[in-house]
Write a protein that holds these residues in place. Structure first.
Motif: not given
Length: 448
Positions: A126-131, A200-206, A249-255, A264-269
């Protein structure tokens, strides 16, 4: 068509092919040894399928662009590209060799990960993706096989930027619809769409789904017809409700229904207590109430020497030694993680990943396996980061205080006695070396 064999020499004999590491839909990677240094590298180029396509020249351009994108990245959890070379008309990128195994293979052998271990790796990626999102592009191929776990360390590295593309939030763009089923969101099944960090969040959650269940999620295209996604907890009852719900939630179909940023995703986790580089300007967190505004402003304006001096000042102030001139090993060992993380991420952010304690730690760790480590390491490290020149330690005033300095060159003042450095340079090196080792140990312990 170029297919290289073990023991074949490339680049005028500079590199010797060791073996094929792997081949995907676009590229093939080889381990190579540099003849003069005996160091291992990875050489990546287009595979034989791409070489035989009519648009091979255009594919070569895309490949070189991937190399350029990666070369601009300097982050501990992103594979490093050193240079691009050409061999008999075929472009290749020379990359960091990572001793380890991909996470897909790791869980095949060891089974599902504990939630704690899985979250550690997901947070690093996640930190790499933020970057890279701050660099203005998406990875678009996050999956377990593109994440390498370094051997003997709880540290992962993101690889394979072959599908990475520039993006602007809120703009409709055309992109190739290459994807990996199970990890790609629905928008990657179309050639034109609204792409963003949520892609990318979808793929990270997956990916987290797989790490905790050893199951590949149902492809988004199939879900688009049936709208079914078994929650990960259905396969692993040990998953907490919080993490289960965050994955879904990270894998919700609609963006628009997914988290809109990595933070936001890290906060959920439940990982938001680890400061996000995205939010560091608004959240200059300190465990002792230290004000890091001036350090931020100096770094933002590229006043590197003043920022280095300010770093020394605030670190001394944090431990109540602002008038003493130096930190001892005990001060460093007990330095608050929140403060060292804030200082480090400010340096990393404004140097675009070139400077910072975490960068120094990464180089330190990469050199541990080199020959004569225990005898020559400190001198070799000093030369690597530009603190030594012509076999002599440099004076503080002679260091390079601009963005062209060697990687990990700064910050540096904190390792020295402030009142003596400018006059006498690197004297009492044993003390400097000990403080550096203690700082690296603290950075590791704070998971920075």
């Amino acid at each position: 068509m170029k297919l290289w064999q073990p023991n074949q020499h490339l680049n005028n004999g500079r590199f010797i092919i060791q073996k094929v590491l792997g081949s995907g839909g676009f590229g093939v990677t080889y381990s190579v040894r540099e003849r003069d240094t005996y160091k291992l590298f990875v050489l990546k180029t287009l595979n034989h399928i791409q070489q035989n396509k009519q648009n091979f020249k255009q594919l070569q351009v895309k490949f070189v662009n991937e190399a350029l994108r990666l070369a601009k990245c300097s982050h501990p959890h992103i594979v490093k590209v050193y240079e691009v070379i050409q061999e008999d008309g075929l472009w290749c990128m020379v990359m960091e060799y990572i001793d380890g195994q991909d996470i897909a293979n790791y869980i095949d052998i060891n089974g599902v990960l504990s939630e704690q271990e899985a979250l550690l790796y997901i947070d690093q990626i996640g930190q790499a993706l933020e970057y890279i999102h701050h660099q203005g592009f998406l990875h678009r191929d996050i999956k377990p096989s593109n994440i390498i776990l370094r051997r003997g360390k709880s540290e992962v590295v993101l690889i394979d930027f072959g599908l990475a593309r520039e993006y602007t939030n809120g703009q409709i763009k055309s992109m190739t619809n290459e994807r990996t089923d199970g990890y790609a969101p629905i928008e990657q099944y179309k050639r034109r769409g609204n792409f963003g960090a949520y892609t990318d969040i979808y793929a990270l959650a997956a990916t987290l789904y797989t790490l905790l269940t050893k199951e590949v999620p149902i492809p988004a295209e199939y879900r688009n017809r049936n709208n079914t996604l078994p929650p990960p907890k259905q396969f692993n009852s040990q998953i907490s409700d919080r993490v289960n719900d965050a994955i879904v939630q990270g894998m919700a179909l609609e963006p628009e229904n997914r988290p809109q940023s990595i933070f936001d995703f890290r906060e959920l986790l439940g990982l938001a207590s680890i400061l996000s580089s995205q939010d560091i300007e608004e959240k200059l967190i300190s465990a002792v109430g230290m004000d890091y505004t001036r350090l931020r402003d100096l770094l933002a304006s590229g006043r590197w020497k003043e920022a280095d001096e300010e770093t020394t000042r605030v670190m001394l102030a944090v431990v109540g030694k602002e008038n003493d001139g130096c930190l001892n090993e005990k001060d460093i060992y007990n330095f608050p993680c929140r403060d060292i993380r804030t200082i480090d991420q400010l340096w990393v952010k404004y140097s675009h990943g070139r400077f910072g304690f975490s960068v120094q730690k990464r180089i330190y760790q990469s050199m541990r396996g080199t020959k004569n480590f225990y005898r020559d390491f400190w001198n070799n490290f000093g030369e690597q980061v530009g603190w030594r020149k012509d076999k002599k330690w440099m004076y503080y005033e002679d260091l390079t205080f601009n963005i062209t300095a060697p990687e990990a060159h700064l910050p540096s003042g904190i390792f020295w006695f402030d009142s003596w450095w400018g006059r006498y340079g690197w004297f009492l090196l044993d003390g400097v070396e000990k403080r550096f080792y203690y700082l690296v140990a603290r950075v590791i312990k704070c998971n920075i």
